[in-house]
Write a protein that holds these residues in place. Structure first.
Motif, PDB file in Angstrom:
ATOM      1  N   GLU A  52       0.767  -1.218  -0.007  1.00 54.29           N
ATOM      2  CA  GLU A  52      -0.104   0.024   0.222  1.00 54.29           C
ATOM      3  C   GLU A  52       0.760   1.242   0.075  1.00 54.29           C
ATOM      4  OE1 GLU A  52      -3.526   0.388   2.295  1.00 54.29           O
ATOM      5  OE2 GLU A  52      -3.558  -1.885   2.654  1.00 54.29           O
ATOM      6  N   TYR A  53       2.048   0.986   0.823  1.00 49.23           N
ATOM      7  CA  TYR A  53       2.872   2.348   0.856  1.00 49.23           C
ATOM      8  C   TYR A  53       4.383   2.018   0.316  1.00 49.23           C
ATOM      9  CZ  TYR A  53      -0.977   4.563   3.279  1.00 49.23           C
ATOM     10  OH  TYR A  53      -2.205   5.307   3.464  1.00 49.23           O
ATOM     11  N   PRO A  54       4.476   1.782  -0.741  1.00 47.09           N
ATOM     12  CA  PRO A  54       5.968   0.914  -1.219  1.00 47.09           C
ATOM     13  C   PRO A  54       7.226   1.814  -1.104  1.00 47.09           C
ATOM     14  CG  PRO A  54       4.528   1.350  -2.958  1.00 47.09           C
ATOM     15  CD  PRO A  54       3.841   1.680  -1.613  1.00 47.09           C
ATOM     16  N   ILE A  55       6.956   3.133  -0.988  1.00 48.89           N
ATOM     17  CA  ILE A  55       8.103   3.935  -0.776  1.00 48.89           C
ATOM     18  C   ILE A  55       8.119   4.801   0.325  1.00 48.89           C
ATOM     19  CG2 ILE A  55       9.651   5.864  -1.943  1.00 48.89           C
ATOM     20  CD1 ILE A  55       8.404   4.714  -4.625  1.00 48.89           C
ATOM     21  N   HIS A  56       9.055   4.903   1.166  1.00 50.12           N
ATOM     22  CA  HIS A  56       9.120   5.720   2.382  1.00 50.12           C
ATOM     23  C   HIS A  56      10.328   6.636   2.201  1.00 50.12           C
ATOM     24  CE1 HIS A  56       7.332   2.188   5.238  1.00 50.12           C
ATOM     25  NE2 HIS A  56       6.496   2.355   4.331  1.00 50.12           N
ATOM     26  N   VAL A  73       0.351   3.895  -2.960  1.00 55.63           N
ATOM     27  CA  VAL A  73       0.357   3.212  -4.078  1.00 55.63           C
ATOM     28  C   VAL A  73      -0.850   3.955  -5.238  1.00 55.63           C
ATOM     29  CG1 VAL A  73      -1.393   1.248  -3.568  1.00 55.63           C
ATOM     30  CG2 VAL A  73       0.186   1.007  -5.335  1.00 55.63           C
ATOM     31  N   ASP A  74      -1.917   4.274  -4.667  1.00 54.87           N
ATOM     32  CA  ASP A  74      -2.946   5.020  -5.207  1.00 54.87           C
ATOM     33  C   ASP A  74      -3.123   4.608  -6.963  1.00 54.87           C
ATOM     34  OD1 ASP A  74      -4.870   7.081  -5.234  1.00 54.87           O
ATOM     35  OD2 ASP A  74      -3.417   8.760  -5.526  1.00 54.87           O
ATOM     36  N   GLY A  75      -3.425   3.466  -6.938  1.00 52.42           N
ATOM     37  CA  GLY A  75      -3.937   2.882  -8.431  1.00 52.42           C
ATOM     38  C   GLY A  75      -2.830   2.596  -9.170  1.00 52.42           C
ATOM     39  N   ALA A  76      -1.651   2.534  -8.845  1.00 47.85           N
ATOM     40  CA  ALA A  76      -0.614   2.102  -9.880  1.00 47.85           C
ATOM     41  C   ALA A  76      -0.546   0.519 -10.175  1.00 47.85           C
ATOM     42  CB  ALA A  76       0.785   2.462  -8.819  1.00 47.85           C
ATOM     43  N   ASN A  77      -0.345   0.421 -11.364  1.00 52.72           N
ATOM     44  CA  ASN A  77      -0.208  -0.977 -11.731  1.00 52.72           C
ATOM     45  C   ASN A  77       0.922  -1.683 -10.897  1.00 52.72           C
ATOM     46  OD1 ASN A  77      -1.887  -0.086 -13.957  1.00 52.72           O
ATOM     47  ND2 ASN A  77      -0.066   0.130 -15.138  1.00 52.72           N
ATOM     48  N   ARG A  84       8.086 -11.869  -6.014  1.00 48.99           N
ATOM     49  CA  ARG A  84       7.080 -10.981  -5.416  1.00 48.99           C
ATOM     50  C   ARG A  84       6.349  -9.891  -6.263  1.00 48.99           C
ATOM     51  NH1 ARG A  84       9.008  -5.571  -3.666  1.00 48.99           N
ATOM     52  NH2 ARG A  84      11.001  -5.244  -4.345  1.00 48.99           N
ATOM     53  N   GLN A  85       5.433  -9.229  -5.965  1.00 49.13           N
ATOM     54  CA  GLN A  85       4.786  -8.024  -6.766  1.00 49.13           C
ATOM     55  C   GLN A  85       5.394  -6.720  -6.145  1.00 49.13           C
ATOM     56  OE1 GLN A  85       0.685  -7.916  -7.412  1.00 49.13           O
ATOM     57  NE2 GLN A  85       0.219  -9.138  -5.584  1.00 49.13           N
ATOM     58  N   LYS A  86       5.234  -5.877  -7.336  1.00 51.87           N
ATOM     59  CA  LYS A  86       5.909  -4.575  -6.771  1.00 51.87           C
ATOM     60  C   LYS A  86       5.062  -3.600  -7.688  1.00 51.87           C
ATOM     61  CE  LYS A  86      10.154  -1.894  -7.814  1.00 51.87           C
ATOM     62  NZ  LYS A  86       9.689  -0.797  -8.782  1.00 51.87           N
ATOM     63  N   PRO A  87       4.849  -2.440  -6.770  1.00 56.00           N
ATOM     64  CA  PRO A  87       3.931  -1.510  -7.567  1.00 56.00           C
ATOM     65  C   PRO A  87       4.726  -0.643  -8.405  1.00 56.00           C
ATOM     66  CG  PRO A  87       3.484  -1.279  -5.184  1.00 56.00           C
ATOM     67  CD  PRO A  87       4.702  -2.066  -5.412  1.00 56.00           C
ATOM     68  N   ASP A  88       4.301  -0.221  -9.604  1.00 58.58           N
ATOM     69  CA  ASP A  88       4.957   0.350 -10.663  1.00 58.58           C
ATOM     70  C   ASP A  88       4.660   1.780 -10.440  1.00 58.58           C
ATOM     71  OD1 ASP A  88       6.092   1.040 -13.140  1.00 58.58           O
ATOM     72  OD2 ASP A  88       4.697   0.322 -14.336  1.00 58.58           O
ATOM     73  N   MET A  89       5.698   2.293  -9.550  1.00 58.09           N
ATOM     74  CA  MET A  89       5.665   3.801  -8.960  1.00 58.09           C
ATOM     75  C   MET A  89       7.251   3.964  -8.647  1.00 58.09           C
ATOM     76  SD  MET A  89       3.558   3.620  -5.427  1.00 58.09           S
ATOM     77  CE  MET A  89       4.285   5.204  -4.996  1.00 58.09           C
ATOM     78  N   GLY A  90       7.518   5.175  -8.778  1.00 60.78           N
ATOM     79  CA  GLY A  90       8.803   5.731  -8.266  1.00 60.78           C
ATOM     80  C   GLY A  90       8.990   7.171  -8.332  1.00 60.78           C
ATOM     81  N   ILE A  91      10.315   7.478  -7.890  1.00 55.84           N
ATOM     82  CA  ILE A  91      10.554   8.768  -7.582  1.00 55.84           C
ATOM     83  C   ILE A  91      11.326   9.549  -8.998  1.00 55.84           C
ATOM     84  CG2 ILE A  91      12.174  10.311  -6.242  1.00 55.84           C
ATOM     85  CD1 ILE A  91      11.836   8.431  -3.800  1.00 55.84           C
ATOM     86  N   GLU A  92      10.840  10.383  -9.377  1.00 55.87           N
ATOM     87  CA  GLU A  92      11.297  11.092 -10.531  1.00 55.87           C
ATOM     88  C   GLU A  92      12.507  11.896 -10.209  1.00 55.87           C
ATOM     89  OE1 GLU A  92      10.247  10.565 -14.159  1.00 55.87           O
ATOM     90  OE2 GLU A  92       9.949   8.707 -12.992  1.00 55.87           O
ATOM     91  N   SER A  93      12.214  12.590  -9.056  1.00 53.23           N
ATOM     92  CA  SER A  93      13.202  13.624  -8.730  1.00 53.23           C
ATOM     93  C   SER A  93      13.180  14.265  -7.378  1.00 53.23           C
ATOM     94  CB  SER A  93      12.962  15.007  -9.862  1.00 53.23           C
ATOM     95  OG  SER A  93      13.999  15.669  -9.725  1.00 53.23           O
ATOM     96  N   VAL A  94      14.080  14.319  -6.818  1.00 58.10           N
ATOM     97  CA  VAL A  94      14.288  15.206  -5.227  1.00 58.10           C
ATOM     98  C   VAL A  94      15.241  16.249  -5.671  1.00 58.10           C
ATOM     99  CG1 VAL A  94      14.903  14.514  -2.858  1.00 58.10           C
ATOM    100  CG2 VAL A  94      14.088  12.808  -4.303  1.00 58.10           C
ATOM    101  N   ARG A 111       3.438   7.303 -10.732  1.00 57.11           N
ATOM    102  CA  ARG A 111       2.760   6.085 -10.858  1.00 57.11           C
ATOM    103  C   ARG A 111       2.392   5.710 -12.125  1.00 57.11           C
ATOM    104  NH1 ARG A 111       1.390   9.120  -6.552  1.00 57.11           N
ATOM    105  NH2 ARG A 111       1.531   8.579  -4.445  1.00 57.11           N
ATOM    106  N   ASN A 112       2.452   4.600 -12.657  1.00 60.41           N
ATOM    107  CA  ASN A 112       1.992   4.075 -13.907  1.00 60.41           C
ATOM    108  C   ASN A 112       0.572   3.419 -13.729  1.00 60.41           C
ATOM    109  OD1 ASN A 112       1.976   1.921 -15.966  1.00 60.41           O
ATOM    110  ND2 ASN A 112       2.818   3.664 -17.040  1.00 60.41           N
TER     111      ASN A 112
END
Length: 183
Positions: A52-56, A73-77, A84-94, A111-112
């Motif tokens: 549900e919250y894959p990135i901290h 995760v908010d609807g991400a593929n 395992r499964q992994k949400p298709d989301m990530g950090i684009e920039s900081v 999020r894709n």
């Protein structure tokens, strides 16, 4: 009865050990970045096994490790990996950007999202803005977070193309400068 208690004990131990070991494999996906006001402190972003919250967003200051934020995760593929499964989301920039005289930390999350029945195929972007409080607590800047221009969709939705203007650090910095740092 003793046999049932023994089985329950074994099952409980297995579940507990699975929980403990699953959290030891968290991976830093962005950072670490040193913090000047905290001696050997640093912050970073880690990918977890939490579906549900894959990135901290983590802050370490001395011996203390604190979760500043968790990204939903908010609807991400989901991507299916070998184990395992992994949400298709990530950090684009900081990146950092000043607003007035205060330095802010910005995080762009992508999020894709695909939903064939609704005709949705693209990327959801959210820009998170953090400020450092007088007590050196990193927290969301609630005023900036209310800005609807800092979240949007890039792709196809219900048969129509949709474009989001602020997908990169340069685009967000320009928007912040023109919107919040007017002279």
């Amino acid at each position: 009865m003793l046999k049932i208690l023994h089985i329950l004990c074994v099952v409980s131990c297995l579940l507990f050990s699975t929980f403990i070991f699953s959290h030891q494999n968290e991976t830093i996906v962005h950072g670490p970045f040193n913090i000047s006001w905290c001696g050997n402190g640093q912050f970073y972003f880690e990918e977890t096994h939490d579906l549900e919250y894959p990135i901290h967003f983590i802050l370490e200051c001395g011996d203390e490790k604190k979760i500043i934020d968790r990204y939903y995760v908010d609807g991400a593929n989901f991507i299916i990996l070998s184990n395992r499964q992994k949400p298709d989301m990530g950090i684009e920039s900081v990146f950092f950007q000043e607003i007035g005289s205060k330095k802010h930390l910005f995080v762009i999350i992508k999020r894709n999202i695909t939903h064939r029945a609704l005709g949705i195929n693209g990327d959801d972007y959210r820009v998170y803005a953090y400020e450092n409080s007088p007590k050196n607590i990193i927290q969301l800047d609630k005023n900036i977070m209310k800005d609807n221009n800092l979240s949007g969709f890039e792709g196809e939705s219900d048969g129509e193309e949709s474009h989001f203007k602020y997908k990169t650090a340069a685009e967000v910095k320009k928007y912040i400068k023109e919107t919040y740092n007017k002279k």
